[in-house]
Write a protein that holds these residues in place. Structure first.
Motif, PDB file in Angstrom:
ATOM      1  N   SER A  98       0.824  -1.204   0.000  1.00  0.00           N
ATOM      2  CA  SER A  98       0.000   0.000   0.000  1.00  0.00           C
ATOM      3  C   SER A  98       0.854   1.248   0.000  1.00  0.00           C
ATOM      4  O   SER A  98       0.521   2.238  -0.668  1.00  0.00           O
ATOM      5  CB  SER A  98      -0.906   0.025   1.224  1.00  0.00           C
ATOM      6  OG  SER A  98      -1.714  -1.105   1.233  1.00  0.00           O
ATOM      7  N   ASP A 124      -6.072  -1.211  -4.508  1.00  0.00           N
ATOM      8  CA  ASP A 124      -5.445  -1.763  -3.307  1.00  0.00           C
ATOM      9  C   ASP A 124      -6.389  -2.748  -2.639  1.00  0.00           C
ATOM     10  O   ASP A 124      -7.299  -2.355  -1.922  1.00  0.00           O
ATOM     11  CB  ASP A 124      -5.087  -0.619  -2.354  1.00  0.00           C
ATOM     12  CG  ASP A 124      -4.217  -1.087  -1.198  1.00  0.00           C
ATOM     13  OD1 ASP A 124      -4.027  -2.312  -1.078  1.00  0.00           O
ATOM     14  OD2 ASP A 124      -3.740  -0.239  -0.435  1.00  0.00           O
ATOM     15  N   GLU A 125      -6.165  -4.012  -2.894  1.00  0.00           N
ATOM     16  CA  GLU A 125      -7.010  -5.082  -2.368  1.00  0.00           C
ATOM     17  C   GLU A 125      -8.482  -4.746  -2.563  1.00  0.00           C
ATOM     18  O   GLU A 125      -9.229  -4.626  -1.598  1.00  0.00           O
ATOM     19  CB  GLU A 125      -6.703  -5.307  -0.882  1.00  0.00           C
ATOM     20  CG  GLU A 125      -5.213  -5.462  -0.638  1.00  0.00           C
ATOM     21  CD  GLU A 125      -4.901  -5.938   0.769  1.00  0.00           C
ATOM     22  OE1 GLU A 125      -5.743  -6.637   1.332  1.00  0.00           O
ATOM     23  OE2 GLU A 125      -3.823  -5.631   1.274  1.00  0.00           O
TER      24      GLU A 125
HETATM   25 MG   LIG Z   1      -2.345  -2.474   2.366  1.00  0.00          MG
END
Ligand SMILES: [Mg+2]
Ligand SMILES: Nc1ncnc2c1ncn2[C@@H]1O[C@H](COP(=O)(O)OP(=O)(O)OP(=O)(O)O)[C@@H](O)[C@H]1O
Lengths: 375, 495, 510
Positions: free
Chosen positions: A69, A201-202
């Motif tokens: 991240s 991000d995910e």
């Molecule tokens: Mg992350």
């Protein structure tokens, strides 16, 4: 040791373009609030190299805290400073270093050129504004359009991501949506301004499996229609196998392996990558017990399988088993080493490697199915 | 090799996730304390509270209008020596002094037993001793009251009344405390309890009735040369009123105020902080008021936390109808400002310190109840509670042994603020003239600053006001420091 | 929404009953009980007069009834739903109730069954026909009411006398346990005692009994007259009937203050606006100072400004109100020092003659009623403001910081929203929610604070009224104050909840 980009690998039929974004030796650290002043800083990212090409999906995998991240947020300058700090490195985007842009210039990039969607759809939307307010805000910031036009764009964006009855839904509040729907809203918001790069991000971690599949399918389709590059951050190797073109495996703020998806799955080279794959349960393989990542990275034999081991090319690991560490050169012990045409592995910076030319990874590769459909 | 050194000073994000760099050696509270100590504000607060606590215990020995030592010249040429100060100490004074002299080294000297444990023993025995004193004063108040029935008064006259009632109280309280496992082994526990009961009993028994004190007697004796008297540092008692010495400004001596006193040996006595409207020394009152302030803060908050945690735990654990009904009770207390209820209660109930502690405790418990309730609602569904229930542990054990330690942190952090507000309440009530009678109090002093005459007496406003302010500030700073020390951990734990 | 509000309003009723019960019980259980000060106040009169007054007051306010019964009666008056005969109201607003009933002579069956009243009941009927005008009716009612009150008081005093006489007799003849500790006869012991009529102490008993019977007859007659006149409705009836003669609705009756002899509602009508004025001036100021400073501190988290302002808030918040008030009065208002502000009160003594707005006549400035009031409330409001604003600033900062780290703020930044817009549009808008909730804490805080501040600055508001009620143990006044303060407080809490629902789309009360 910031290497210049060299376009060396050209075994792919569609390799014609230059990367849309290149991360060069990025290092980011944070103050350690819990250790008090003078305590050790947290080196969240410690020299990451990667590159993304148009229409490519770069999957970034690695365990929690490895800096995925932070890498993505750095390219939007969304790292809070302090406590964060950019130690070194550049992030090149269309010929500019994103890290050196002023806040004013960054505003154009954020949401305009690069968009980002986050893991937590439940909390990533502002609870006190309607969906419409929030999508319109993005559109009006980046496109010089009238209000009605903006509404039209928003409706279209919502329609694109498969939200039924978009006109009505504009007036709803986030809490009236389910998790999957909210993530669609996030995607619609991100895509409303036609970004060239999407940092995801995910995007599906918080969702249940069927919704996950729908969202990923949606992203693939949108990528096809808009020529968009995607950086897909995930923990889920299944998602990687199905969606990625190129995979970047990270550990402790560094890239440990970087390869096209099929090569990586066929023949993982770094012990950690092997560990990741072998720790996945397999249905047809009920005899063997599961092997943990730790068992593999603690096995000296695993380190000797890398091509060039004889010359002293040893996969990098923070605390390798005894006798594995080769003789190191002064300075950083880590280097991202190109093993063959389309594979990079993080290695110890032994005397042998230091003499070779370092090259940041650069793979203009796309899965055949995707590129063929795109034509 | 500088780069290498630099590298050693960093840790990676993975280490953070695995908990490297977080000191696990210390336990939760020790760590929290450590953080609190490190803040200068909180440290100063602790020092200030320490000073107030010191005066709370030792003020009778520091500020007293009675001679600490008196040598009398008898008619036949012999001398008799005595200590009027000692003879007139109350049972509370005695026990506090004893506790101070034994307790402070007991806590400060390093020993094998943990400091927290030692403090716990001290507090338990303190409560025992306090309970005996309170009960004795209640008994003496009941039987000695002029409105008491005749048989009560007759009993009170008999010779055996004091020893019997003292020992009955001591035995009841002591027996009760034997069951509290503040020391694990039974033998030392029994010894401690018995010794405490004995000492308190002696103190109470020997000071059953409040003596009438004539301060001027000793001063006159000394002035006439009949005796030599040695006084404490501040030779005034808080209730010693000399109407000819009213509103003396700070720093003046008796001599400067009253010319005819210049010959007398105590003419040199100074009023360091002046006197109030009826000629009582302000400094002495300030010192003696420390005890009221500190004890009201601690004990009433203790009562409030006890009530609040118990009810809150019941509400949170049972939910449903129990919650609904008990929450109405909480709401009743929330519907009306606390100060309002306090004023009503303080005005109609007897004016003494113990009653005031109980009133504040009984009115201010809703905060603790709401915190505990919320925590227990969260904890109720967690695994360890479910399993404790599944194995059939008794309710008491589930609630207070398993859930309470996990759910009580916010209440404890909040209690520092609660102490601050209890001190404020006391000051306000005393200011309004509803405070304990016969007790020096900062609020009472403050209220005489703008007296009936309409003039403003600055030393009656500044000194007591400052004392209240600093004490309240100290507890608030301490509370803030604790909250900051604990909050990130709570957040981390919640993730 | 409306059903929610209705439900909340209904739930307020048990809470109000609870709180008044607590206060009532506190009063009743206190030494001396309700009306203790009334008994004391009779001290300077001659003994028989004092006894008479005391008996009258006890009777009038029902102070001798069991506590719970007194409370129930009080509730009955507060309750807007009334049963039975409707009360009447004089043109001046005085409430007229049906005449109270008389209890039969004390222990007649046991002690003096054969004693006869010498005079026959002369129950001459009144000619209601002659009372044809309202004025006549009213005058007749007044006369009858006075007569009845006097007769009733006589009767009660006579009953008391009788009790005393019997107690003396019981003591003299040595009847065991006939008298309790307070010197009153125990009623349960009386039936079945054999009376020694020869005893010298029996004579006074008989005389007293005779007197009781006599006063009883007179009182009965007076009561009958009064009932008759009340029956022809000399005044307007109160409220609206629901079931005629049985159930009616009327506004709550707060009673008459013992101490001042004025209807409580009048007293409150005078005091409440004063307190509300103080609060309504204070609250906006608090919010206006607190929110910007809290936001600034949050935006500059960790800077010197943040740290210093944080320390200032804690310090301000720790300053006791009483101290602040005394210092302000002492240094700013008292003539010994600066003397800039008035020392006490809400208006100048001659404020009633002021024009409302400031005027400039004859080259002289007249500040007028409004400015005068503002000038008077400066210091009290300052006292209110400083601590409230400290609390609120701290909350604002905390709320802002919480939201700064929220996920949706990250989303907004990722969209390219400008920093200032992030702060105001996203962070602040969400931080408003806890600030609304803060109202729940601030308002009771201010209400309670007004007791202290009104006392210090001698302002005739609710706080002063409460203190007066409590020092005089004025039951009616205190209970009325309790219920008014509780209602205001509960309504404020309800308002806060409604505002919260309006501000936060996630909260709905349907
Ligand atoms: Mg992350
Ligand atoms: N704002 C911050 N302040 C302090 N430390 C931070 C901050 N942001 C990130 N870090 C640190 O950086 C490290 C890497 O974080 P990052 O969020 O990149 O991990 P990640 O790979 O995305 O993990 P996950 O899979 O859990 O999302 C973390 O261990 C964290 O401690």
């Amino acid at each position: 040791m910031t290497g210049q980009t060299t376009m060396s690998n050209t075994n792919d039929p569609t390799s014609s373009s230059s990367p849309i974004m290149e991360v060069q030796d990025l290092a980011v650290s944070f103050d350690n609030a819990s250790a008090g002043p003078g305590g050790p800083r947290i080196q969240a990212v410690a020299g990451v190299n990667m590159s993304i090409y148009p229409r490519q999906t770069l999957a970034v995998v690695g365990e929690s805290g490895c800096g995925k991240s932070v890498t993505a947020m750095s390219s939007m300058q969304l790292i809070p400073r302090p406590p964060g700090r950019f130690d070194r490195g550049r992030i090149m985007f269309e010929g500019r270093d994103l890290l050196s842009l002023t806040e004013q210039q960054m505003l154009k990039v954020r949401g305009g050129d690069i968009a980002m969607i986050f893991q937590e759809p439940m909390t990533s939307l502002n609870p006190v504004y309607t969906i419409g307010d929030q999508i319109l805000e993005a559109i009006l910031l980046h496109q010089d359009v009238s209000n009605e036009e903006a509404v039209r764009i928003a409706v279209k964006a919502m329609d694109d991501v498969g939200i039924p009855d978009p006109m009505e839904r504009l007036r709803s509040y986030p809490h009236q949506f389910s998790g999957g729907m909210r993530q669609r809203v996030m995607i619609a918001m991100a895509l409303a301004c036609q970004p060239k790069l999407l940092l995801a991000d995910e995007p599906t971690t918080a969702l249940d499996v069927t919704i996950q599949a729908q969202i990923l399918e949606l992203l693939r389709e949108l990528q096809r229609t808009r020529d968009m590059a995607i950086m897909l951050i995930t923990h889920n190797l299944g998602v990687v196998a199905e969606n990625a073109d190129v995979v970047c495996v990270m550990y402790a703020g560094r890239v440990v392996e970087y390869a096209p998806v099929f090569d990586l799955f066929d023949r993982p080279m770094h012990p950690y990558t092997r560990g990741l794959f072998r720790s996945i349960p397999r249905l047809n393989d009920s005899k063997h017990r599961l092997i943990t990542v730790d068992e593999i990275v603690e096995d000296p034999a695993e380190y000797q399988q890398l091509p060039g081991h004889a010359e002293g090319v040893v996969p990098w690991w923070p605390d390798p088993p005894d006798g594995v560490k080769p003789e190191l050169v002064d300075g950083d012990e880590y280097i991202l080493h190109q093993i063959d045409d389309n594979r990079w592995v993080g290695c110890f910076r032994s005397t042998h490697l230091d003499s070779m030319e370092a090259s940041p990874p650069s793979l203009d590769f796309r899965r055949p199915d995707l590129s063929s459909v795109g034509q | 090799m500088t780069s290498k050194d630099e590298q050693q000073k960093t840790i990676s994000g993975i280490d953070v996730m695995r908990g490297v760099g977080i000191d696990r050696a210390k336990d939760f509270w020790a760590d929290a304390w450590d953080r609190v100590y490190r803040r200068p504000g909180a440290f100063c607060a602790l020092v200030w509270i320490g000073i107030i606590g010191f005066f709370a215990i030792f003020s009778p020995l520091i500020a007293n209008g009675l001679p600490i030592w008196l040598v009398q010249q008898n008619a036949d040429g012999t001398t008799t020596a005595s200590s009027p100060l000692w003879q007139n100490l109350t049972a509370t004074d005695l026990m506090l002094l004893l506790g101070g002299f034994i307790g402070i080294p007991w806590i400060l000297i390093p020993m094998k037993i943990g400091r927290g444990h030692r403090l716990g023993m001290l507090i338990t025995l303190g409560i025992l001793s306090g309970l005996i004193i309170v009960l004795a004063s209640a008994v003496s108040g009941y039987f000695g009251d002029s409105g008491a029935s005749r048989w009560a008064r007759e009993i009170e006259q008999t010779a055996w009344f004091v020893p019997v009632s003292t020992s009955v109280i001591c035995i009841i309280c002591g027996a009760g405390f034997l069951f509290i496992p503040f020391v694990d082994r039974i033998l030392p526990r029994t010894v401690l309890v018995v010794v405490t009961c004995l000492l308190t009993g002696l103190a109470v028994g020997s000071r059953w009735n409040e003596p009438l004190i004539n301060y001027e007697k000793y001063q006159e004796m000394a002035a006439d040369g009949d005796a030599r008297a040695w006084y404490t540092l501040v030779p005034w008692s808080p209730n010693e009123s000399r109407t000819d010495l009213y509103v003396v400004p700070p720093g003046l001596t008796v001599k400067e105020k009253l010319d005819e006193m210049s010959e007398k040996p105590f003419g040199d006595r100074q009023f360091i902080m002046g006197t109030d409207g009826i000629g009582r020394d302000v400094l002495s009152q300030m010192m003696h008021a420390c005890r009221l302030s500190i004890s009201i803060g601690l004990i009433s908050t203790g009562i409030a936390v006890l009530i609040g945690v118990t009810l809150g735990a019941l509400m949170g654990y049972f939910g449903g109808i129990v919650d609904l009904l008990l929450y109405r009770l909480v709401e009743i207390f929330m519907a009306i400002p606390v100060l309002f209820l306090l004023i009503v209660a303080a005005a109609v109930l007897p004016r003494n310190t113990y009653v005031m502690m109980i009133i504040i405790g009984c009115v201010a418990w809703t905060g603790a109840a709401r915190f505990t309730r919320a925590e227990f609602l969260k904890l109720r569904s967690q695994d360890f509670v479910q399993s404790a229930r599944a194995v059939g542990l008794p309710l008491r054990s589930i609630l207070f042994k398993h859930m309470l330690p996990n759910g009580v942190t916010p209440v404890l952090v909040d209690s520092s603020f609660a102490i601050a507000s209890a001190i404020l309440f006391e000051a306000t009530l005393s200011f309004l003239g509803l405070g304990p009678e016969g007790q020096a109090s900062w609020g009472k002093l403050l209220s005489s600053a703008t007296g009936v005459t309409g003039t403003f007496v600055w030393w009656l406003a500044i000194f007591p006001g400052l004392a209240i302010f600093l004490t309240v500030l100290a507890y608030n700073l301490l509370g803030e420091a604790f909250r900051d020390a604990i909050d990130p951990k709570l957040r981390k734990a919640a993730h | 929404m409306f059903s929610y509000i209705a439900r909340r309003l209904v739930l307020m009723i048990p809470t109000l009953i609870g709180i008044t019960f607590v206060v009532f019980m506190l009063l009743a259980l206190s030494p001396g009980g309700i009306g203790a000060s009334l008994r004391v106040s009779g001290g300077q009169m001659e003994a028989s007069k004092a006894a008479q007054l005391e008996a009258y007051l006890e009777d009038r306010y029902g102070l001798n009834d069991p506590v719970v019964y007194q409370y129930a009666k009080w509730l009955g008056r507060i309750c807007p739903v009334k049963f039975g005969t409707r009360d009447q109201v004089t043109p001046s607003g005085e409430l007229i109730r049906p005449p109270k009933s008389l209890v039969t002579p004390w222990m007649k069956e046991s002690l003096y069954p054969d004693l006869e009243n010498p005079e026959a009941r002369k129950n001459e009927p009144i000619d209601t026909g002659s009372l044809d005008t309202d004025e006549k009716k009213a005058r007749a009612y007044r006369t009858a009411a006075r007569d009845y009150a006097k007769a009733r008081a006589d009767y009660i005093v006579a009953t008391k006398e009788l009790k005393h006489a019997y107690a003396r007799y019981a003591k003299a003849t040595g009847i065991e346990g006939a008298v309790d500790d307070d010197g009153n006869p125990r009623e349960s012991r009386i039936p079945g005692v054999t009376i020694d009529a020869a005893a010298p102490s029996w004579k006074p008993v008989q005389a007293a009994a005779y007197k009781v019977l006599e006063t009883y007859e007179i009182a009965e007659v007076a009561r009958d007259r009064l009932s008759t006149i009340f029956g022809i409705k000399p005044f307007d009836e109160v409220g609206v009937p629901v079931l005629p003669g049985l159930v009616s609705l009327a506004s709550p009756d707060l009673g008459t203050a013992f101490s001042r002899g004025r209807p409580v509602s009048d007293l409150i009508a005078d005091a409440l606006p004063v307190t509300l004025l103080l609060n309504l001036v204070t609250i906006p100021i608090i919010y206006l100072i607190a929110i910007p400073s809290g936001m600034l501190a949050a935006a500059r988290q960790g800077t010197l400004f943040d740290v210093l302002s944080g320390a200032t808030y804690v310090a301000l918040w720790s300053i006791p109100r009483v101290w602040a008030g005394v210092l302000l009065i002492g240094y700013l208002a008292n003539n010994q020092y600066l003397g800039w502000f008035p020392v006490s009160g809400l208006h100048d003594s001659d404020a009633a003659s002021f024009a409302f707005l400031p005027t400039w006549t004859d080259g002289e400035f007249h500040r007028g009623y409004m400015l005068d009031t503002l000038w008077h409330i400066c210091l009290p409001v300052a006292c209110f403001v400083y601590s409230g604003f400290a609390v609120l600033s701290k909350q604002t900062r905390a709320a802002m910081l919480d939201n700064f780290n929220a996920d949706y703020v990250r989303t907004a930044r990722a969209k390219g929203v400008r920093n200032i817009d992030v702060v105001f549009k996203h962070v602040f808008r969400n931080s408003l929610l806890p600030l609304i909730t803060m109202f729940v804490t601030i308002f009771p805080f201010l209400l309670a604070g007004s007791v202290v501040i009104e006392k210090i600055f001698s302002i005739p508001g609710m706080g002063s009224l409460v203190l007066e009620a409590i020092t005089l143990r004025d039951r009616e006044l205190l209970l009325a104050n309790t219920i008014i303060i509780a209602v205001i407080n509960l309504l404020a809490l309800l308002l806060a909840d409604i505002l919260y629902a309006l501000a936060d789309p996630r909260v709905t009360y349907d």
